[in-house]
Write a protein that holds these residues in place. Structure first.
Motif, mmCIF file in Angstrom:
data_model
loop_
_atom_site.group_PDB
_atom_site.id
_atom_site.type_symbol
_atom_site.label_atom_id
_atom_site.label_comp_id
_atom_site.label_asym_id
_atom_site.label_seq_id
_atom_site.Cartn_x
_atom_site.Cartn_y
_atom_site.Cartn_z
ATOM 1 N N CYS A 181 9.506 -48.722 71.767
ATOM 2 C CA CYS A 181 10.539 -48.148 72.455
ATOM 3 C C CYS A 181 10.773 -48.715 74.131
ATOM 4 C CB CYS A 181 9.363 -46.348 72.934
ATOM 5 S SG CYS A 181 10.542 -45.630 74.845
ATOM 6 N N CYS A 189 13.246 -42.481 71.625
ATOM 7 C CA CYS A 189 12.465 -42.112 71.431
ATOM 8 C C CYS A 189 11.916 -40.684 71.376
ATOM 9 C CB CYS A 189 11.207 -43.068 72.811
ATOM 10 S SG CYS A 189 9.311 -43.046 72.295
ATOM 11 N N CYS A 224 8.419 -45.753 76.814
ATOM 12 C CA CYS A 224 6.491 -46.221 76.647
ATOM 13 C C CYS A 224 6.225 -47.162 76.239
ATOM 14 C CB CYS A 224 6.939 -44.853 76.373
ATOM 15 S SG CYS A 224 7.239 -44.452 74.733
ATOM 16 N N CYS A 235 9.711 -38.576 76.042
ATOM 17 C CA CYS A 235 10.476 -39.956 76.869
ATOM 18 C C CYS A 235 11.899 -40.057 76.590
ATOM 19 C CB CYS A 235 9.124 -40.781 75.777
ATOM 20 S SG CYS A 235 9.748 -42.665 76.050
ATOM 21 N N GLY A 293 12.639 -42.676 75.718
ATOM 22 C CA GLY A 293 13.406 -44.201 75.985
ATOM 23 C C GLY A 293 14.554 -44.324 74.525
#
Ligand code: NAD
Ligand code: ZN
Length: 306
Positions: free
Chosen positions: A163, A204, A166, A209, A211
Motif C-alpha cells: 500500500c 488497500c 500505509c 485505508c 490507499g
C-alpha cells in the motif's frame, strides 16, 4: 560487501560472446569453460552448500517469456520503462495492466522440469545434511510452487501488493486482482490503454485505508531489500558450488553474484541456451534449454546413499 550498496537497474552492456570475451580470454590465457558433465557431476556430488542463481530463462519453458524473447517490450513500451516508480506515478493504470498481464500468465503457468529438478535436488540434499539455496531474480513464484523451500526472491514477488498509503504488504493471488483489470493487459502493440480510474485500481483493504496498491516488486532504480541481501551475502560466502541458470546477468546487483563467488575460487556452472560474454569466467557451461540440461546435471549421483 559492495552488493549492499547497489540499486537495481544498472545494466551491463550486453556484449555478445565471441567478440570482446574471446579477445579477453586470449589475452588473459583464461581457459574456455568446460562442458564435461561427468566432471561437473563429481564436483556436484562433493558440494556441501550449493547456491543456485536463477533468471527469467528458468521460467521460459513454463511459458513465461524472458524480456529478451519478448523483444524487451510490452505493447510499444520497453519493459524497463514500465517497471519504475516514475512510470507508476505517471500512469498507474498502464503499469497495473502490465503487471496484471504478468500475474495472469504466471498463475496459469506450471513449474518446468528445471524448477522441479532444483526442488528435488534441494529436498534430497537436505536429507544428507547438505544445503541448496535458490537466489532468484524471478517474481513468478514458480520455484516455490515446484516445492523449493529456501528461495530468496531478490526482485520481490508478483503476488504481493504494497500500500502506498500505509505500507501494508499482503499476499494476493486473486485473478483478476480487481474487477476493472478483468480482460485487460493484452500485450499486442495495437492495443490501447484501458485508462482505468485510479479509484478502480487495486486498493488497500486495511481498516479504512483505501490507499492505492502497487505490486511488491523491486522496480528499476529502487534499493533491494537489505534483509534479503544480507541472506544472499551469507549464501554466496558459504557456497562451495554455484549454478547460474537462465540469466543474462546484466542487471545489478545480481550480475555481481557469480563473479563474487568465482573470485573465491568456487566453481560456477552456467546453464543457458547461449553463452554470454561473461561465460568465459565460469568453470562450466552447459548450453541448451535448462529444462533439458538441469535434470541430468542435478540427478542423484551414484555416490549419494539417499
Ligand atoms: N519469470 C519471471 O519472473 C521474469 C520474466 C521476465 C523477466 N523477469 C525479470 O527480468 C529481469 C531480467 O533478468 P534476466 O537476466 O533474468 O532475464 P533476461 O531476459 O535478461 O535473460 C534471460 C536469459 O535466459 C536465457 N534463456 C532463455 N531461455 C532459456 C532456457 N530455456 N534455458 C536456459 N536459459 C534460457 C537467455 O539466453 C538469457 O541469457 C530480471 O530482473 C527478472 O526479474 C522476470
Ligand atoms: Zn493501506
Amino acid at each position: 560487501m559492495i552488493i549492499r550498496q547497489l540499486l537495481r537497474g544498472v545494466f551491463l552492456p550486453p556484449v555478445e560472446f565471441g567478440s570482446r570475451s574471446a579477445v579477453l580470454r586470449a589475452l588473459s590465457g583464461m581457459p574456455h569453460p568446460k562442458s564435461d558433465m561427468t566432471e561437473f557431476r563429481e564436483v556436484f556430488s562433493k558440494a556441501k552448500h550449493v547456491a543456485i542463481i536463477t533468471g527469467a530463462g528458468v521460467s521460459a519453458e513454463s511459458g513465461l517469456p524472458t524480456f529478451r524473447a519478448a523483444s524487451g517490450h510490452w505493447r510499444k513500451w520497453k519493459t524497463q520503462d514500465l517497471a519504475t516508480a516514475q512510470a507508476f506515478s505517471r500512469n498507474p493504470s498502464r503499469v497495473w495492466e502490465f503487471y496484471h498481464y504478468w500475474r495472469e500468465l504466471a498463475i496459469r503457468a506450471e513449474p518446468s522440469a528445471a524448477h522441479r529438478a532444483i526442488a528435488e535436488c534441494e529436498a534430497r540434499l537436505s536429507k544428507q545434511g547438505r544445503s541448496v539455496v535458490i537466489i532468484t531474480q524471478n517474481t513468478d513464484e514458480l520455484h516455490r510452487r515446484a516445492g523449493s523451500r529456501h528461495v530468496l526472491e531478490i526482485h520481490g514477488n508478483l503476488f504481493r501488493t504494497r500500500c502506498l498509503n500505509c505500507g501494508d504488504v499482503e499476499t494476493n493471488h486473486q485473478s483478476p486482482i480487481c474487477t476493472a483489470l478483468k480482460g485487460k493487459g493484452d500485450p499486442d502493440p495495437s492495443c490501447s490503454d484501458a485508462n482505468i480510474p485510479v479509484e478502480d485500481l487495486p486498493r488497500c483493504n486495511q481498516g479504512g485505508c483505501d490507499g492505492l496498491l502497487r505490486p511488491d516488486v523491486i522496480w528499476f532504480g529502487e534499493t533491494l531489500d537489505s534483509h534479503v541481501l544480507t541472506k544472499v551475502e551469507k549464501v554466496l560466502d558459504a557456497c562451495d558450488l554455484c549454478l547460474l541458470v537462465g540469466t543474462a546477468s546484466v542487471v545489478f546487483p545480481a550480475a555481481l553474484f557469480a563473479p563474487q563467488v568465482a573470485a573465491r575460487g568456487v566453481p560456477v556452472a552456467e546453464f543457458n541456451i547461449r553463452p554470454r560474454a561473461a561465460t568465459s569466467s565460469s568453470t562450466y557451461h552447459f548450453q541448451g534449454p535448462c529444462a533439458t540440461t538441469l535434470p541430468n546435471a542435478l540427478a542423484r549421483h551414484e555416490t549419494e546413499e539417499i
